[in-house]
Write an enzyme that holds these catalytic residues in place. Sequence first.
Site, PDB file in Angstrom:
ATOM      1  N   LYS A  22       0.851  -1.201   0.000  1.00  0.00           N
ATOM      2  CA  LYS A  22       0.000   0.000   0.000  1.00  0.00           C
ATOM      3  C   LYS A  22       0.887   1.251   0.000  1.00  0.00           C
ATOM      4  CE  LYS A  22      -1.686   1.632   4.028  1.00  0.00           C
ATOM      5  NZ  LYS A  22      -1.407   3.039   4.314  1.00  0.00           N
ATOM      6  N   ASN A  23       1.879   1.269   0.902  1.00  0.00           N
ATOM      7  CA  ASN A  23       2.668   2.498   1.071  1.00  0.00           C
ATOM      8  C   ASN A  23       3.675   2.720  -0.039  1.00  0.00           C
ATOM      9  OD1 ASN A  23       1.129   2.969   3.263  1.00  0.00           O
ATOM     10  ND2 ASN A  23       2.678   2.414   4.769  1.00  0.00           N
ATOM     11  N   CYS A 118      -4.694  12.757  12.281  1.00  0.00           N
ATOM     12  CA  CYS A 118      -5.410  11.486  12.179  1.00  0.00           C
ATOM     13  C   CYS A 118      -5.292  10.811  13.551  1.00  0.00           C
ATOM     14  CB  CYS A 118      -4.810  10.622  11.089  1.00  0.00           C
ATOM     15  SG  CYS A 118      -3.315   9.826  11.594  1.00  0.00           S
ATOM     16  N   ARG A 123       0.580  14.542  12.929  1.00  0.00           N
ATOM     17  CA  ARG A 123       1.119  14.237  11.597  1.00  0.00           C
ATOM     18  C   ARG A 123       1.214  15.474  10.691  1.00  0.00           C
ATOM     19  NH1 ARG A 123      -1.150   8.645   9.584  1.00  0.00           N
ATOM     20  NH2 ARG A 123       0.767   8.707   8.350  1.00  0.00           N
ATOM     21  N   ASP A 309       4.582   0.321  12.027  1.00  0.00           N
ATOM     22  CA  ASP A 309       3.324  -0.230  11.494  1.00  0.00           C
ATOM     23  C   ASP A 309       3.094  -1.675  11.919  1.00  0.00           C
ATOM     24  OD1 ASP A 309       3.448   1.521   8.282  1.00  0.00           O
ATOM     25  OD2 ASP A 309       2.991   2.167  10.327  1.00  0.00           O
ATOM     26  N   ARG A 401      -8.691  -0.173   4.394  1.00  0.00           N
ATOM     27  CA  ARG A 401      -7.772   0.790   3.780  1.00  0.00           C
ATOM     28  C   ARG A 401      -6.446   0.132   3.448  1.00  0.00           C
ATOM     29  NH1 ARG A 401      -6.915   6.234   6.869  1.00  0.00           N
ATOM     30  NH2 ARG A 401      -5.524   6.341   5.071  1.00  0.00           N
TER      31      ARG A 401
END
Length: 422
Positions: A22-23, A118, A123, A309, A401
């Site tokens: 994803k990243n 968030c 952030r 993460d 997500r």
Amino acid sequence: MDQILVRGNGPLNGQIAIAGAKNAALTLMPATLLTDQPLTLTNAPRLSDIATMTQLLRSLGSEVASLADGKVLAMSSAAITNHTADYDIVRKMRASILVLGPMLARDGHAIVSLPGGCAIGARPVDLHLKALEAMGAEMDLREGYVHAKAAGGRLKGAVYEFPFVSVGATENALMAATLARGTVVLKNAAREPEIVDLAQCLRRMGAQIEGEGTSTITIQGVDSLGGATHPVVTDRIELGTYMLIPAFTGGTVECLGGRLELVAAFAEKLDEAGLSVSQTAAGIQVTRGGGDMRAVNVRTEPFPGFPTDLQAQMMAALCTAQGVSVLEETIFENRFMHAPELLRMGAKIDVHGGTATVTGVKNLRGARVMATDLRASVSLILAGLAAEGETVVSRVYHLDRGYERVEEKLRALGAQIERIKE
Ligand code: EPZ
């Protein structure tokens, strides 16, 4: 809002395919704005964040076609017809800020909404802006938007040292530098595999880049970039998440496409905790022999350290380890929101500032819990696999997500898991 129901059950065994990162995809996609030639990504993950980035790029004038059931993204940005990234999209996904550097580099101006905070922290994006200012961008913050302009119409060479490591700021600066007039040197740059993947893609497009994966990246700007076809690197966070399954249920899991160099620091901790981790021809195999998990201490750091993460997932696994584990979260200021949910399942966790102390208990008990952010949501599902009884995780939109078809992948291993559509 959907919920996920999971029942504790015995050992899970089998293979699990790991998707594209994803990243990586979220920074590779904005690279289409750097060129009027086609940029095609293969091995793309099927996630709601990808759909959000697709929506954003289309709003700027890019064509984005999702092919092969979403695994191929064929993009083309003949021209940027709208240079404003709107708040309504940006607030849904912070990675939207990654269109700023490419738009500035391509056309010399851009207006991008500030992303807003968030769940896991404020952030800010100050390092993104400072790095671009070093290349000659002028930033004007008005009504929640960054109005950016390249002095003289084009970014220029610079030497910029990040005061601390930032993945996104490194990505924005790297993309912007590819079209600058002159040489850009980024110091104290992030070293994540997603940065390396981006640099490799940009090089395929004609960029002149050296040093990706180290703390110093040097980019010789060129006048224009061409198109490319690029495979998205394997998702090391999804990989690490599923490598942990035997810690919760016992059994043996093989994560297809996994490579140890993507998760070396994490794999070392699994080994220390009593799991056996090995590289096979097809991926990474993890098995839990006899006996309980052993407590270990974890400190999150930028790559190649232990990934932030994977902190929530590791905390959940350590809830039933023998002994006391201490987890230090050094990257984000509020990334222990999964702890109160794990307490509802019978865990023993003390949180003080950026440190969580986990005292192992014999087992967890199923409960109704709430996902608070992307990685916390999957750690609650894993905890539910180990718990006695039934666990219902709500707000699973967080999960969608970043994790592709979780219940399908886990059910294939024998997990009793289903999605309750609300
Ligand atoms: C990326 O976020 C990832 N997201 C995050 O993954 C990941 O946790 C993070 O890197 C760290 O590895 C994407 O790649 C889309 P940072 P990013 O800039 O770039 C502060 C997930 O679960 N900071 O490295 O936003 C920041 O607040 C997500 O997939 C500033 O102060 O992370 C944080 O405390 C969560 N100013 C720290 O630096 C800035 O300008 C590291 O952030 C930028 C960041």
